[in-house]
Design a protein around this motif. Structure first.
Motif, PDB file in Angstrom:
ATOM      1  N   VAL A 135       5.554  -6.619   2.002  1.00 39.91           N
ATOM      2  CA  VAL A 135       5.518  -7.661   0.877  1.00 39.91           C
ATOM      3  C   VAL A 135       6.720  -7.881   0.023  1.00 39.91           C
ATOM      4  CG1 VAL A 135       2.899  -7.370   0.913  1.00 39.91           C
ATOM      5  CG2 VAL A 135       4.436  -5.931  -0.475  1.00 39.91           C
ATOM      6  N   TYR A 136       7.683  -7.011   0.484  1.00 37.85           N
ATOM      7  CA  TYR A 136       9.002  -7.040  -0.303  1.00 37.85           C
ATOM      8  C   TYR A 136      10.049  -7.834   0.189  1.00 37.85           C
ATOM      9  CZ  TYR A 136       6.260  -2.902  -1.969  1.00 37.85           C
ATOM     10  OH  TYR A 136       5.285  -2.018  -2.552  1.00 37.85           O
ATOM     11  N   GLY A 137       9.812  -8.460   1.364  1.00 38.80           N
ATOM     12  CA  GLY A 137      10.807  -9.545   1.845  1.00 38.80           C
ATOM     13  C   GLY A 137      11.764  -8.814   2.843  1.00 38.80           C
ATOM     14  N   ASP A 138      12.606  -9.411   3.564  1.00 42.10           N
ATOM     15  CA  ASP A 138      13.258  -9.115   4.493  1.00 42.10           C
ATOM     16  C   ASP A 138      14.501  -8.227   4.175  1.00 42.10           C
ATOM     17  OD1 ASP A 138      11.787 -10.149   6.546  1.00 42.10           O
ATOM     18  OD2 ASP A 138      12.947 -11.934   6.911  1.00 42.10           O
TER      19      ASP A 138
ATOM     20  N   TYR B 137       1.883   0.653  -0.851  1.00 41.00           N
ATOM     21  CA  TYR B 137       1.181  -0.592  -1.002  1.00 41.00           C
ATOM     22  C   TYR B 137       1.022  -1.317   0.449  1.00 41.00           C
ATOM     23  CZ  TYR B 137      -0.676  -4.981  -2.436  1.00 41.00           C
ATOM     24  OH  TYR B 137      -1.253  -6.327  -2.799  1.00 41.00           O
ATOM     25  N   PRO B 138       2.354  -1.520   1.284  1.00 43.43           N
ATOM     26  CA  PRO B 138       2.012  -2.098   2.622  1.00 43.43           C
ATOM     27  C   PRO B 138       1.021  -1.160   3.544  1.00 43.43           C
ATOM     28  CG  PRO B 138       4.426  -2.023   2.138  1.00 43.43           C
ATOM     29  CD  PRO B 138       3.490  -1.177   0.951  1.00 43.43           C
ATOM     30  N   ALA B 139       0.681   0.088   3.373  1.00 46.26           N
ATOM     31  CA  ALA B 139      -0.370   0.852   4.083  1.00 46.26           C
ATOM     32  C   ALA B 139      -1.492   0.350   3.710  1.00 46.26           C
ATOM     33  CB  ALA B 139      -0.277   2.238   3.912  1.00 46.26           C
ATOM     34  N   ILE B 140      -1.796  -0.212   2.498  1.00 40.37           N
ATOM     35  CA  ILE B 140      -3.214  -0.692   1.911  1.00 40.37           C
ATOM     36  C   ILE B 140      -3.412  -2.169   2.525  1.00 40.37           C
ATOM     37  CG2 ILE B 140      -4.584  -1.411   0.044  1.00 40.37           C
ATOM     38  CD1 ILE B 140      -2.967   0.599  -1.571  1.00 40.37           C
ATOM     39  N   VAL B 141      -2.488  -3.056   2.519  1.00 41.00           N
ATOM     40  CA  VAL B 141      -2.586  -4.360   2.875  1.00 41.00           C
ATOM     41  C   VAL B 141      -2.039  -4.657   4.249  1.00 41.00           C
ATOM     42  CG1 VAL B 141      -2.256  -5.178   0.408  1.00 41.00           C
ATOM     43  CG2 VAL B 141      -0.128  -5.077   1.810  1.00 41.00           C
ATOM     44  N   LYS B 142      -1.613  -3.567   4.871  1.00 46.09           N
ATOM     45  CA  LYS B 142      -0.928  -3.474   6.437  1.00 46.09           C
ATOM     46  C   LYS B 142      -0.149  -4.674   6.639  1.00 46.09           C
ATOM     47  CE  LYS B 142      -5.480  -1.507   8.125  1.00 46.09           C
ATOM     48  NZ  LYS B 142      -4.765  -0.325   8.312  1.00 46.09           N
TER      49      LYS B 142
END
Length: 335
Positions: free
Chosen positions: A95-98, A87-92
């Motif tokens: 998104v899951y927190g530190d 998912y981070p590859a899609i939204v760049k």
């Protein structure tokens, strides 16, 4: 609301009252697809390896304990680390927190250290099979191998834990879409950890496989041995395909990670960074692809694994036929 900006970009508004928008590009979807396929391949192949080893009840080598440990490490990577980058590859963006980012970074380096140490123990196992062929079964037992693996996992987890305790912030690599620990802010610790992990492992691997191939060359050249019993045992052990298979695993591992290590070292010492996003994406995920190559190497170079895999497949398809076939080759899977 959905509208098209051009032929390669879509914009999806998450909320009509929110100005936040998520941009989907062909490039991001392709890279996310690559990561997703890698995750599936890593999970499927390593589940198959683990199930095959656990199902096998015939005589097996101690090296199988180490191979099982490698498969567990690769499976954890495929289940926890790799999918979280889709998912981070899609939204760049991460998104899951530190906290999750820190845990992912810690797990990456821990599993990497476990893999490197395990290759060291595999090389020691193969060395003892050649150096002490008459005493190998006494020196290397399954219990001893399992103890070494437990020690490896515990020591790797402890060595890599300081960054997890909050001494450094995790970093999200926006080129490879993966979280990593910031080793640059802990230079002394990073150098110490590298020496502790790579130092003994590389020295041991180079020495042991040099000796193994030297003895193999000496045996093939017809050099006489005074002890005939030793010569016979040595010849039998050197004919074991596990030597070549284990060496191929080591080579595949370093071939997968050398581009990443080389680029990072070049960027660190020169102070310049390659402004090529696909280069950074490629070298990172080429390294993680090592978790998939192991299955192909085992199937290609290990007759015992192919036999165990065939028994496992027959057991799954038809348990009675699997039992009958196993009994025909003298290995009942239910013993």
């Amino acid at each position: 609301m959905l509208r098209t900006r051009d032929t390669s970009t879509m914009i999806i508004f998450s909320d009509s009252s929110d100005d936040t928008e998520i941009v989907f590009t062909l490039e991001s979807l392709t890279q996310a697809g690559i990561i997703f396929i890698m995750a599936l391949a890593i999970i499927i192949t390593n589940v198959l390896i683990i199930a095959t080893f656990l199902n096998f009840r015939g005589p097996s080598e101690v090296i199988n304990c180490y191979l099982l440990s490698l498969a567990v490490a690769d499976l954890l990577c495929g289940v926890i680390v790799v999918p979280l980058s889709v998912y981070p590859a899609i939204v760049k963006d991460w998104v899951y927190g530190d906290v999750i980012c820190r845990l992912v970074g810690y797990l990456e380096v821990t599993l990497w250290a476990v893999t490197v140490y395990t290759f060291m123990w595999i090389s020691v196992d193969r060395y003892l099979a050649v150096r002490k062929p008459l005493r190998y079964e006494t020196l290397q037992t399954k219990t001893r191998g399992q103890c070494w693996m437990a020690f490896t996992w515990i020591s790797a987890a402890m060595l890599c834990c300081p960054p997890l305790l909050g001494f450094t912030k995790p970093l999200f690599d926006r080129d490879a879409y993966i979280c990593m620990l910031d080793w640059g802010s802990m230079a002394a610790y990073s150098v110490t950890l590298s020496i502790l992990v790579l130092g003994p492992s590389l020295i041991t691997i180079v020495y042991t496989y040099t000796y193994i191939f030297m003895m193999l060359r000496k045996l093939r050249s017809g050099v006489p041995f005074h002890d005939k019993e030793y010569a016979t045992a040595l010849s039998e052990n050197l004919s074991n395909p596990s030597h070549v298979m284990s060496f191929a695993l080591v080579i595949a591992f370093w071939c997968s990670w050398t581009p990443y290590i080389g680029v990072k070292m070049y960027e660190y010492f020169t102070g310049t960074k390659f402004q090529i996003q696909f280069l950074h994406f490629g070298i990172v995920w080429l390294g993680f692809l090592n978790s998939f190559w192991k299955a192909l190497i085992l199937i290609t170079l290990s007759p015992q694994f192919r036999l165990a895999l065939r028994i496992f497949c027959m057991t799954i398809c038809c348990r009675y036929k699997g039992r009958m076939q196993a009994e025909l080759i003298g290995m009942d899977p239910d013993d």
